[in-house]
Design an enzyme around this catalytic site. Structure first.
Site, PDB file in Angstrom:
ATOM      1  N   CYS A 149      -3.226   1.589   6.341  1.00 36.84           N
ATOM      2  CA  CYS A 149      -3.632   0.862   7.545  1.00 36.84           C
ATOM      3  C   CYS A 149      -4.245   1.815   8.570  1.00 36.84           C
ATOM      4  O   CYS A 149      -4.977   1.393   9.456  1.00 36.84           O
ATOM      5  CB  CYS A 149      -2.439   0.135   8.129  1.00 36.84           C
ATOM      6  SG  CYS A 149      -1.051   1.227   8.411  1.00 36.84           S
ATOM      7  N   ASN A 151       0.809  -1.230   0.000  1.00 37.42           N
ATOM      8  CA  ASN A 151       0.000   0.000   0.000  1.00 37.42           C
ATOM      9  C   ASN A 151       0.841   1.279   0.000  1.00 37.42           C
ATOM     10  O   ASN A 151       0.478   2.265  -0.619  1.00 37.42           O
ATOM     11  CB  ASN A 151      -1.004  -0.014   1.159  1.00 37.42           C
ATOM     12  CG  ASN A 151      -0.346  -0.027   2.503  1.00 37.42           C
ATOM     13  OD1 ASN A 151       0.710  -0.653   2.677  1.00 37.42           O
ATOM     14  ND2 ASN A 151      -0.933   0.636   3.464  1.00 37.42           N
ATOM     15  N   GLU A 183       3.426  -5.350  12.315  1.00 35.27           N
ATOM     16  CA  GLU A 183       2.508  -4.226  12.102  1.00 35.27           C
ATOM     17  C   GLU A 183       1.421  -4.745  11.180  1.00 35.27           C
ATOM     18  O   GLU A 183       1.667  -4.967  10.000  1.00 35.27           O
ATOM     19  CB  GLU A 183       3.245  -3.046  11.447  1.00 35.27           C
ATOM     20  CG  GLU A 183       4.468  -2.538  12.190  1.00 35.27           C
ATOM     21  CD  GLU A 183       4.124  -1.740  13.442  1.00 35.27           C
ATOM     22  OE1 GLU A 183       2.930  -1.481  13.677  1.00 35.27           O
ATOM     23  OE2 GLU A 183       5.044  -1.403  14.188  1.00 35.27           O
ATOM     24  N   GLU A 231       7.349   0.347  16.178  1.00 36.65           N
ATOM     25  CA  GLU A 231       8.486   0.838  15.401  1.00 36.65           C
ATOM     26  C   GLU A 231       8.467   2.364  15.535  1.00 36.65           C
ATOM     27  O   GLU A 231       7.604   2.921  16.194  1.00 36.65           O
ATOM     28  CB  GLU A 231       8.380   0.337  13.958  1.00 36.65           C
ATOM     29  CG  GLU A 231       8.428  -1.195  13.934  1.00 36.65           C
ATOM     30  CD  GLU A 231       8.589  -1.843  12.568  1.00 36.65           C
ATOM     31  OE1 GLU A 231       8.535  -1.149  11.550  1.00 36.65           O
ATOM     32  OE2 GLU A 231       8.772  -3.078  12.544  1.00 36.65           O
TER      33      GLU A 231
HETATM   34  P1  NAD Z   1       0.135  -9.411   3.016  1.00 41.46           P
HETATM   35  O1  NAD Z   1       0.154  -9.911   4.407  1.00 41.46           O
HETATM   36  O2  NAD Z   1      -0.598 -10.205   1.998  1.00 41.46           O
HETATM   37  O3  NAD Z   1       1.607  -9.263   2.439  1.00 41.46           O
HETATM   38  C1  NAD Z   1       2.588  -8.484   3.094  1.00 41.46           C
HETATM   39  C2  NAD Z   1       3.957  -9.027   2.744  1.00 41.46           C
HETATM   40  O4  NAD Z   1       4.089 -10.327   3.308  1.00 41.46           O
HETATM   41  C3  NAD Z   1       4.193  -9.193   1.245  1.00 41.46           C
HETATM   42  O5  NAD Z   1       5.532  -8.871   0.960  1.00 41.46           O
HETATM   43  C4  NAD Z   1       3.936 -10.667   1.026  1.00 41.46           C
HETATM   44  O6  NAD Z   1       4.595 -11.223  -0.094  1.00 41.46           O
HETATM   45  C5  NAD Z   1       4.499 -11.250   2.322  1.00 41.46           C
HETATM   46  N1  NAD Z   1       3.982 -12.576   2.668  1.00 41.46           N
HETATM   47  C6  NAD Z   1       2.792 -13.123   2.328  1.00 41.46           C
HETATM   48  N2  NAD Z   1       2.691 -14.378   2.846  1.00 41.46           N
HETATM   49  C7  NAD Z   1       3.823 -14.597   3.533  1.00 41.46           C
HETATM   50  C8  NAD Z   1       4.316 -15.698   4.304  1.00 41.46           C
HETATM   51  N3  NAD Z   1       3.586 -16.808   4.441  1.00 41.46           N
HETATM   52  N4  NAD Z   1       5.515 -15.593   4.886  1.00 41.46           N
HETATM   53  C9  NAD Z   1       6.248 -14.464   4.767  1.00 41.46           C
HETATM   54  N5  NAD Z   1       5.848 -13.400   4.048  1.00 41.46           N
HETATM   55  C10 NAD Z   1       4.652 -13.456   3.439  1.00 41.46           C
HETATM   56  O7  NAD Z   1      -0.404  -7.919   3.094  1.00 41.46           O
HETATM   57  P2  NAD Z   1      -0.702  -6.944   1.869  1.00 41.46           P
HETATM   58  O8  NAD Z   1      -1.987  -7.382   1.238  1.00 41.46           O
HETATM   59  O9  NAD Z   1       0.519  -6.771   1.055  1.00 41.46           O
HETATM   60  O10 NAD Z   1      -0.935  -5.541   2.636  1.00 41.46           O
HETATM   61  C11 NAD Z   1      -2.147  -5.134   3.155  1.00 41.46           C
HETATM   62  C12 NAD Z   1      -2.192  -5.387   4.650  1.00 41.46           C
HETATM   63  O11 NAD Z   1      -1.114  -4.729   5.291  1.00 41.46           O
HETATM   64  C13 NAD Z   1      -3.436  -4.825   5.294  1.00 41.46           C
HETATM   65  O12 NAD Z   1      -3.938  -5.774   6.210  1.00 41.46           O
HETATM   66  C14 NAD Z   1      -2.956  -3.599   6.026  1.00 41.46           C
HETATM   67  O13 NAD Z   1      -3.716  -3.208   7.135  1.00 41.46           O
HETATM   68  C15 NAD Z   1      -1.595  -4.040   6.443  1.00 41.46           C
HETATM   69  N6  NAD Z   1      -0.759  -2.892   6.752  1.00 41.46           N
HETATM   70  C16 NAD Z   1      -0.444  -2.636   8.049  1.00 41.46           C
HETATM   71  C17 NAD Z   1       0.331  -1.534   8.380  1.00 41.46           C
HETATM   72  C18 NAD Z   1       0.710  -1.225   9.798  1.00 41.46           C
HETATM   73  O14 NAD Z   1       1.623  -0.435   9.990  1.00 41.46           O
HETATM   74  N7  NAD Z   1       0.065  -1.791  10.782  1.00 41.46           N
HETATM   75  C19 NAD Z   1       0.785  -0.687   7.361  1.00 41.46           C
HETATM   76  C20 NAD Z   1       0.424  -0.974   6.045  1.00 41.46           C
HETATM   77  C21 NAD Z   1      -0.339  -2.083   5.752  1.00 41.46           C
END
Ligand code: NAD
Length: 479
Positions: A281, A149, A247, A459
């Protein structure tokens, strides 16, 4: 753009030679390829990071800082190009990438490059009896995994403190938005960043993320992404006693009281609902309004939402760009359908949008839904798109109980002119970050993170430097 991995200071193809397509969300067109890396590439990157660790961790803070400031400087010099790449890869308005995403990536490097100069170890005065102090040492090879995002913004948000603290890094950007991470590896190359200190491996979560987090030589993991992925990573990391910062997702409430500054609240709530297509997020997705203001708020908010310009990301007039992928667009539209099945009324939006000349792009009209209970799935599950719900409440306690009624706890906004109430609500809402009478005021010194299913750890500022170091307490007896 043909993206390559960056391992040990070299641009390399994935070991299996395979690539997959990179799609521009604004048009739906394939415009590049991404390495479909696997465990062999991850192992090579970890090997390189392990080899680089003794040298990098032995540099003085000033030397590490100098290397990192060169990266910050080069991000600044290539800002327009990076912003255009981010907008193309993610679908976000170009002006947002230019004003927020890329400047923030530069700031992440600059902030931690200078913060580390102010780190000091602690002494615990014991007088003449002994000398008691605590050292903070870098830990080793750190895994940094980030979402799509805010691609470069969040990628650098973890990498910069990890490096500043003296660790070496293997980083995996989201496979959905890998372009600016690749441009960052070009920047590392251009500024002569020491080889092996920051390695970037592209590919999917299961094929790259899992081997990275499960590798025995990676003792620290910083992850930002979805809650389900965070749970999977915890499952892998817990029996190996790894240090974890997670996060995760959110379902943030906006608590709006009738005595608020209405115009400022309305303007800001428009932002907190739909900035980056609602894919931040920290976006507020559950708007809770004190009953006396409810009808006026719904009427004026919906009227403003209808004026939001959905369109081509490069157009300076665009306020809402494309959502990140076809799958994500389908997920958002599915939730809008579900909301109606659950008894909700769509006040505006509720459908995909076709942008002229970009018919294959993934656009969703900003959507406002009323008439739902807090316990329905629409109000409990993270949609992560341009969709908000509005509910009324009668008392402070009812507002708080609605605000706290999900498994998430990342951020909240509170709108009131009453100082006593602002303090009370801010202290009772279950989350990691509260903005009173504003939204998304970010200061890099402050702790950032959530509670409950929104994550573990914080963080930001010195919190991040502490996370990426291991304290060692030493007592020298002087008796
Ligand atoms: P996601 O969990 O699908 O992917 C995030 C990252 O994790 C990607 O690089 C992905 O390839 C990797 N990943 C996926 N499966 C994995 C596994 N089994 N092992 C290790 N890595 C793996 O999330 P997304 O769809 O890319 O992002 C959206 C989500 O991120 C939303 O839920 C949003 O709320 C969250 N988000 C949180 C914050 C925060 O600071 N709390 C900030 C931004 C986004």
């Amino acid at each position: 753009m043909r993206i390559q991995n960056y391992i040990n200071g070299q641009f390399v193809a994935p070991a299996n030679g395979r690539y997959f397509d990179n799609v521009a969300p604004a048009s739906g067109e394939v415009y590049g390829t991404i390495p479909e890396s696997g465990s062999e590439d991850v192992n090579r990157a970890i090997e390189a990071a392990k080899k680089a660790f003794p040298l990098w961790s032995a540099l003085t803070a000033t030397q590490r800082s100098t290397h990192m400031l060169r990266v910050a400087q080069r991000i600044e010099e290539r800002l327009d190009e990076l912003a255009a790449a981010e907008s193309k890869d993610n679908g976000k308005p170009l002006k947002l990438a230019t004003r927020v995403d890329i400047p923030r990536a530069r700031d992440n490097f600059a902030f931690y490059a200078t913060a580390i100069l102010h780190e000091a170890s602690e002494t615990h005065d014991m007088g003449a009896q002994g000398f008691n102090y605590t050292l903070r040492r870098p830990i080793g090879v750190v895994a940094c995994i980030s979402p799509w995002n805010l691609p470069l913004y969040l990628f650098t948000w973890k990498i910069a403190p990890a490096l500043a603290a003296g660790n070496t890094v293997v980083a995996k950007p989201s496979e959905v938005t890998p372009a600016t991470a690749y441009l960052l590896s070009q920047i590392l190359d251009e500024v002569g960043f020491p080889a092996g200190v920051l390695n970037i491996v592209h590919g999917t979560g299961p094929a790259v993320g899992e081997p990275l987090v499960s590798h025995p030589e990676v003792p620290v993991i910083s992850f930002t992404g979805g809650t389900a992925t965070g749970a999977r990573i915890s499952q892998i990391a817990a029996p190996m006693f790894k240090k974890l910062s997670l996060e995760l997702g959110g379902k943030n409430p906006n608590l709006i009281f009738a005595d608020c500054d209405f115009e400022k609240m309305l303007r800001t709530t428009l932002q907190s609902s739909f900035a980056n297509q609602g894919q931040i997020c920290l976006c507020g997705s559950r708007i809770l309004v004190e009953r006396p203001l409810y009808d006026r708020f719904v009427a004026e908010f919906v009227q403003r939402v209808k004026t939001l310009q959905v369109g081509r990301p490069e157009d300076p007039a665009t306020q809402v760009g494309a959502v990140v992928s076809k799958d994500h667009q389908a997920k958002i539209l599915h939730y809008i359908q579900l909301a109606q099945e659950e008894g909700g009324t769509v006040q505006c939006g509720g459908h995909a949008v076709q942008v002229e000349g970009l018919e294959g792009g993934f656009y969703v009209a900003p959507t406002v839904i009323t008439g739902l209970s807090m316990h329905c799935r629409t109000n409990q599950e993270e949609i992560f798109g341009p969709v908000v719900t509005i509910q009324a409440f009668d008392t402070v306690e009812e507002g708080l109980s609605l605000a706290n009624a999900t498994k998430y706890g990342l951020a909240a906004t509170v709108w009131t002119q009453n100082l006593r109430r602002a303090h009370h609500v801010a202290s009772e809402v279950h989350c990691g970050i509260v903005w009173v009478n504003n939204w998304l005021v970010r200061d890099l010194r402050t702790p950032f993170g959530g509670v409950k299913a929104s994550g573990i750890g914080r963080e930001g500022g010195f919190e991040a430097l502490r996370f990426f170091t291991e304290p060692k307490n030493i007592y020298i007896d002087l008796g």
